[in-house]
Write an enzyme that holds these catalytic residues in place. Structure first.
Site, PDB file in Angstrom:
ATOM      1  N   ASP A  33      80.763  52.066 135.638  1.00 62.22           N
ATOM      2  CA  ASP A  33      80.403  50.856 134.902  1.00 62.22           C
ATOM      3  C   ASP A  33      80.373  49.661 135.853  1.00 62.22           C
ATOM      4  OD1 ASP A  33      79.828  49.199 132.759  1.00 62.22           O
ATOM      5  OD2 ASP A  33      81.936  48.895 132.241  1.00 62.22           O
ATOM      6  N   HIS A  68      85.420  53.855 129.813  1.00 66.40           N
ATOM      7  CA  HIS A  68      86.048  53.802 131.137  1.00 66.40           C
ATOM      8  C   HIS A  68      87.014  54.944 131.419  1.00 66.40           C
ATOM      9  CE1 HIS A  68      85.071  49.337 130.628  1.00 66.40           C
ATOM     10  NE2 HIS A  68      84.240  49.818 131.533  1.00 66.40           N
TER      11      HIS A  68
END
Ligand code: ADP
Ligand code: SF4
Length: 701
Positions: free
Chosen positions: A278, A185
């Site tokens: 994501d 991330h």
């Protein structure tokens, strides 16, 4: 009223063996998962500030059948202080009891508990701790704060390893079964060390990929050594940054990292980076399983189990991913938020009952402003502890009384469904010829088709309940309501967009709109009334998502489009849902003329005058038509006319009570139904249990 249309059941009961592969137990190092459903770490806005709520929310997932329930990124040290965000925290042993609440609650429901340890490097601004920010190399932090991170020297790296090891031990003591090392991330220091643009070191931690991966390898080894055979060690790794050659790619360095560390962790939790990729919204990625093409190589490289995500809600897709050897575990964050009981429903063959995630990222928006998690589809999310709400269980009715719900938008649908689930006789009346209200209209706009699931799910469930009746094409007036004689009425008549251009930025000086100016509203556009010719000006003082979507629709229809907003960026709210750069990019690509920092001063036939929000300087733009996206008015005439005339309850819900997000309308309908006929002391309608700051004797922070 006309007899209502019943929604057909849209799938048959599934053959139990069809999905049996999903219910096989899988070993993860020293621990055994009871099935293949794995709730990957996700933020909740609960975390270290609201540990009881966190525990109850996670336990609900365990009760719903997830074999592994993870918490969220969990700070290991005050140099990784994410305040004001409320993530997990394991700075020292005093943080253990709060996390123990979660592990015990999750274990009670038969699941394994996982913790995602993190040091956030230059992403943690240390606002609370005020200690220096650490990074692989010297750099300014990725934020508006004029602050720099210092390059970690060798002793910092030794410290970091010790902090991580100590946190792993505390995690073990808190009862976690799986301890994560996290490189995803764009949020964690291990990933930052891997990224050449953030790691310009010339020592053994920089340069070659092997060097850039060294810290990750050390943390994996340290964690293994610390937790021994008690816990499994998981590695969460973003195999691709979705930046092509400008970032890590699954086919190149992403694969090389997996090869280097192949059997070091007990489990690979793989995804794409950054968070906006994501957790991409359906608006920009409608495909379920969209990460498969990036992660499918991982199982060929490692013998350890692999978990992957991709907004997975279809059991057929899940079973095929396992059978094809793409993953061992079906990972989910958002699908587990929208339906904590997803695994159980599949196991019990109740596929049609699954409340599918719509990919709107309202859950993410709550984390973005550090408030408890909420979900458009699941109104009970985040309310498990403080309001005692269970997603599948609702208290039975308090009496034999009946209820009428007026308006079948998200508020009315949810209210009617929840009242019916409680056992009341429910009549739902809708003026138009379809259910869904605003959600149905918005779902017809570009990219928002999945939002229709909010209405479809509820319509389907209502169609399965014998004590609920739906009447379409039934515009009710007060006299008709009184004639029906139903004592309790919930008014969910929604709201409409105004034409005046008045909004949050122009309340002191409303725009001067000439009588011959052509003005439309979002309601017009959603009803198919597009301007005949351009240029069309979208004036957005709502600053949410809608104006950007409308601009997309109008520009895609081939009309010259100008987007004017007092905000400094297009659709600023969408920053909270991780979409804003994509929204603005799309409008640029469609050739939309974007004018930020401008209020609407005046409009006449064919033209508008804009004012700079800072200097007041005027500019004139051509505008054959202006679409005003500023404010909504509540539709309350029916409610007003019924006031004082009913023998039972009269309640305004949803947008008619307070225009907001679809999530707010659903929640409002649920809240009203749940609290109907409950004693005041039990309802917590306006109140809820709070986690108060402890006033126990002072301790050094
Ligand atoms: P919410 O978001 O609060 O659910 P919506 O605007 O989505 O609000 O839905 C309101 C619904 O109420 C619309 O479908 C509209 O057609 C319906 N409606 C409005 N007035 C009446 C009325 N008098 N009788 C029946 N239905 C109504
Ligand atoms: Fe899915 Fe939206 Fe719920 Fe998040 S808020 S879980 S994206 S439905």
């Amino acid at each position: 009223m006309r007899p209502g249309l019943r929604t057909e059941r849209h799938a048959t009961m599934q053959d139990a063996t069809r999905y049996s592969v999903l219910f096989e137990p899988v070993r993860i190092g020293p621990v055994m998962a009871r099935n293949r459903f794995y709730q990957v770490p996700h933020c909740s806005g609960l975390g270290h500030l609201r540990p009881r709520a966190e525990a109850a929310m996670r336990a609900m997932k365990a009760e719903g059948g997830w074999a592994v329930v993870s918490n969220q990124e969990t700070e290991i040290h005050p140099t990784s202080d994410l305040s004001p965000y409320t993530e997990g925290r394991l700075w020292d042993e005093r943080d253990i009891p709060a996390l123990q609440l979660m592990t015990e609650a999750v274990h009670d429901k038969g699941a394994l508990a996982a913790v995602e340890l993190v040091h956030n490097g230059p992403f943690a601004l240390n606002h609370l701790s005020r200690v220096p920010v650490l990074a692989p190399s010297e750099m300014s932090v990725a934020d508006v704060f004029p602050r720099h991170a210092r390059a970690m020297d060798k002793s910092d790296i030794r410290d970091l390893r010790r902090w991580h090891r100590d946190a792993a031990l505390r995690a073990r003591d808190a009862g976690f079964d799986i301890v994560y090392v996290y490189a995803g991330h764009g949020l964690s220091i291990t990933q930052q060390f891997m990224q050449p643009h953030l790691n310009t070191r010339s020592d053994e931690y920089g340069g070659s990929l092997e060097n850039r991966v060294r810290l990750t390898r050390e943390l994996l080894e340290d964690t293994r050594e610390a937790v021994g055979d008690t816990c499994a060690v998981a590695f969460r790794f973003a195999v691709d940054e979705m930046l092509g050659k400008d970032g890590m790619q699954a086919a190149e360095e992403g694969r090389a990292v997996v090869e280097m560390l192949a059997n070091l962790p007990d489990l690979w939790d793989v995804n794409v980076s950054d968070w906006s990729n994501d957790s991409i919204t359906t608006r920009f990625q409608p495909e379920e399983g969209h990460q498969n093409d990036y992660i499918d190589f991982v199982k060929q490289v490692t013998s350890k189990p692999v978990v992957g995500v991709g907004r997975l809600t279809s059991p057929d897709m899940m079973a095929s991913m396992v059978r094809k050897g793409i993953v061992d575990f079906i990972g989910a964050a958002r699908p587990s938020i929208a339906d904590p009981f997803l695994p159980r429903k599949i196991e019990e063959g109740r596929i049609d009952d699954i409340r599918e995630c719509i990919g709107c990222n309202i859950c993410v928006s709550s984390d973005s402003i550090a408030i408890p998690i909420r979900c458009t589809q699941n109104p009970t999310m985040g309310e498990e502890w403080r309001r005692g709400w269970h997603p599948e269980i609702i208290p039975p009715k308090g009496s034999e009384t009946e209820a009428l719900v007026i308006g079948a938008g998200p508020a009315g649908l949810e209210c009617a469904l929840s009242l019916a689930r409680r056992g009341y006789e429910v009549t739902l009346a809708e003026a138009s010829d379809a259910v869904g209200g605003r959600v149905k209209k918005e779902a017809a706009l570009p990219g928002l088709a999945a939002w229709a699931r909010v209405a479809d799910h509820r319509a389907y469930r209502l169609s399965q309940i014998t004590n609920a009746r739906l009447f379409l094409q039934s515009t009710l007036q007060a006299e008709e309501v009184l004639e029906l004689g139903i004592p309790n009425v919930f008014v969910a008549t929604g709201a409409w967009w105004i034409t005046t251009g008045i909004g949050r930025s122009t309340r002191r000086t409303p725009p001067r709109i000439a009588a011959d100016a052509q003005v439309l509203t979002p309601d017009d556009i959603m009803a198919g009334r597009l301007p005949q010719s351009g240029p069309v000006m979208i004036y957005d003082d709502d600053q949410g998502y809608l104006a950007g979507v409308l601009a997309e629709k109008i520009a895609a229809a081939g009309l010259a489009t100008c987007f004017v907003t007092p905000a400094s960026i297009v659709s600023p709210f969408t920053s909270l849902t991780l979409e804003q750069p994509r929204v603005q990019r799309r409008l640029i690509e469609l050739g939309v003329d974007i004018r930020c920092n401008r209020t609407l001063g005046a409009a006449t036939a064919g033209a508008a005058v804009l004012n700079c929000v800072f200097s007041g300087q005027e500019t004139r733009v051509e505008a054959a038509c202006i679409v005003m996206v500023t404010e909504r008015m509540r539709r309350t005439e029916l409610y007003d006319a019924l006031l004082g005339k009913l023998t039972g309850t009269l309640q305004l819900i949803g947008d008619a009570a307070s225009p907001g997000l679809i999530a707010d309308a659903v929640w409002s309908g649920h809240n009203a139904a749940r609290n109907f006929e409950r004693p005041a002391e039990e309802t917590y309608a306006d109140q809820y249990i709070r986690e108060l700051v402890s006033l126990s004797p002072w301790e050094k922070e």
